[in-house]
Design an enzyme around this catalytic site. Sequence first.
Site, PDB file in Angstrom:
ATOM      1  N   VAL A  14      46.025   0.133  -8.167  1.00  0.00           N
ATOM      2  CA  VAL A  14      45.165  -0.345  -9.556  1.00  0.00           C
ATOM      3  C   VAL A  14      45.157   1.476  -9.456  1.00  0.00           C
ATOM      4  O   VAL A  14      44.939   1.881 -10.749  1.00  0.00           O
ATOM      5  CB  VAL A  14      43.442  -0.098  -8.753  1.00  0.00           C
ATOM      6  CG1 VAL A  14      42.767   0.308  -9.721  1.00  0.00           C
ATOM      7  CG2 VAL A  14      43.884  -1.870  -9.242  1.00  0.00           C
ATOM      8  N   GLY A 220      53.641 -14.153  -7.009  1.00  0.00           N
ATOM      9  CA  GLY A 220      52.507 -13.152  -6.880  1.00  0.00           C
ATOM     10  C   GLY A 220      51.144 -13.027  -6.915  1.00  0.00           C
ATOM     11  O   GLY A 220      50.430 -12.281  -7.117  1.00  0.00           O
ATOM     12  N   GLU A 223      47.668 -12.926  -2.095  1.00  0.00           N
ATOM     13  CA  GLU A 223      47.590 -12.337  -1.627  1.00  0.00           C
ATOM     14  C   GLU A 223      49.036 -12.742  -0.892  1.00  0.00           C
ATOM     15  O   GLU A 223      49.035 -14.268  -0.187  1.00  0.00           O
ATOM     16  CB  GLU A 223      45.883 -11.950  -0.720  1.00  0.00           C
ATOM     17  CG  GLU A 223      45.251 -11.428  -1.742  1.00  0.00           C
ATOM     18  CD  GLU A 223      45.393 -10.751  -1.686  1.00  0.00           C
ATOM     19  OE1 GLU A 223      46.219  -9.076  -0.766  1.00  0.00           O
ATOM     20  OE2 GLU A 223      44.939  -9.887  -2.427  1.00  0.00           O
ATOM     21  N   ASP A 234      36.415 -13.127  -1.413  1.00  0.00           N
ATOM     22  CA  ASP A 234      36.987 -12.625  -1.706  1.00  0.00           C
ATOM     23  C   ASP A 234      35.535 -11.996  -3.850  1.00  0.00           C
ATOM     24  O   ASP A 234      35.048 -11.784  -3.948  1.00  0.00           O
ATOM     25  CB  ASP A 234      37.871 -12.007  -3.189  1.00  0.00           C
ATOM     26  CG  ASP A 234      38.397 -11.251  -4.032  1.00  0.00           C
ATOM     27  OD1 ASP A 234      38.226 -10.036  -3.911  1.00  0.00           O
ATOM     28  OD2 ASP A 234      38.879 -11.566  -5.162  1.00  0.00           O
ATOM     29  N   LYS A 238      32.040 -10.489  -5.054  1.00  0.00           N
ATOM     30  CA  LYS A 238      31.746 -10.214  -5.995  1.00  0.00           C
ATOM     31  C   LYS A 238      30.677 -11.786  -6.296  1.00  0.00           C
ATOM     32  O   LYS A 238      29.340 -10.970  -7.550  1.00  0.00           O
ATOM     33  CB  LYS A 238      32.869 -11.236  -7.466  1.00  0.00           C
ATOM     34  CG  LYS A 238      34.165 -10.403  -7.219  1.00  0.00           C
ATOM     35  CD  LYS A 238      35.173 -11.500  -8.106  1.00  0.00           C
ATOM     36  CE  LYS A 238      36.088 -10.512  -7.737  1.00  0.00           C
ATOM     37  NZ  LYS A 238      37.521 -11.072  -7.790  1.00  0.00           N
TER      38      LYS A 238
END
Length: 375
Positions: A14, A220, A223, A234, A238
């Site tokens: 990122v 892909g 992870e 994760d 959020k």
Amino acid sequence: MKNLPVFLMGCGGVGRQLLQHIVSCRSLHAKQGVHLRVVGVCDSKYLVVVADVLTAELDDSFLLEVCRVKSNGSSLQTLANSGVCQVFSGPEVLQKVVDIGRLGKSTGLAFVDCSASAETIGVLNQVVDFGCCVVLANKKPLTVPMEDYDKLVSQPRRLRHESTVGAGLPVIASLNRIISSGDPVYRIIGSLSGTLGYVMSEVEDGKPLSQVVNAAKSLGYTEPDPRDDLGGMDVARKALILARLLGRRLNLDNMKIESLYPEEMGPGVMPLEDFLVNGLPLLDQKIEDRIKQASANGNVLRYVCLIDDARCEVGIQEVPKDSALGRLRGSDNVVEIYSRCYEKQPLVIQGAGAGNDTTAAGVLADILDIQDLFP
């Protein structure tokens, strides 16, 4: 031309994509009367920074060289002989970053955290005190215990974190607008993991969970260890970010988090290859049974976050087939927001909720959004 100084923490996918966006958008930003002046970049080991943070910048060719060096797996230390920056390492890095932040009040410095580290929270809380702005793609600083969270968000106008939920989707902005208008939000339900969205829609088609997860890994989508996705942490982060925006005084350990695998198959117990080959197939039947039960009820299964007055939890839920969540396919994210104004028909936000490009674009938009705070 308004010059906005930027300091980047994190040179992963990122962070590198953000630097490339900054370079490629120069002409567009010039037309908007803005110049993003990148003064420094750091990762967990090294810091490269201009000698004079108040006036100098790392030029575009150097920023692209940073991207090249990090993409190749090399160290920022290799840039020490470039002649255009200073390089610091080890314990010096954090202290130097804090020193840079002290100049923030006079310069309007934007600290951008594109790392995935919990170690940045101490620095971020200090630079907030100095009057800097903070832009986050990193979710972890927003999911720390409430005391640290309260300090980080103490100046909400100087904090932007759209890319922490739904990558580039306008989830945070939309929610803030609803809240600011006095429209009470009473329920949020959403699929906030592209990986788990893909997995659930594929198993709905009759494919075994083990086959789908291995396929997602090869594509892909997951992870390196798919359990990092399948554990739900994760999504929980959020969900916590959204719940705290609604005023809920919660920590992660107050939440119900459903993992798609049992503790005895966890990373500390079962090796990855053993999990992929022998562990996953043992989970196929349970998911298949739940899919059949949901179908009998006229529903489908989705891995969602659910936030209302009584709950903030993440896990597998039955949702109506004809709802936005029920129609979801592939790796998109979708969020349904229910409020007084959106009572019968929720506000639905849907689109690509993952990917370095999308996330970095959201970060860049956040950086540009703070420019009006400074002359």
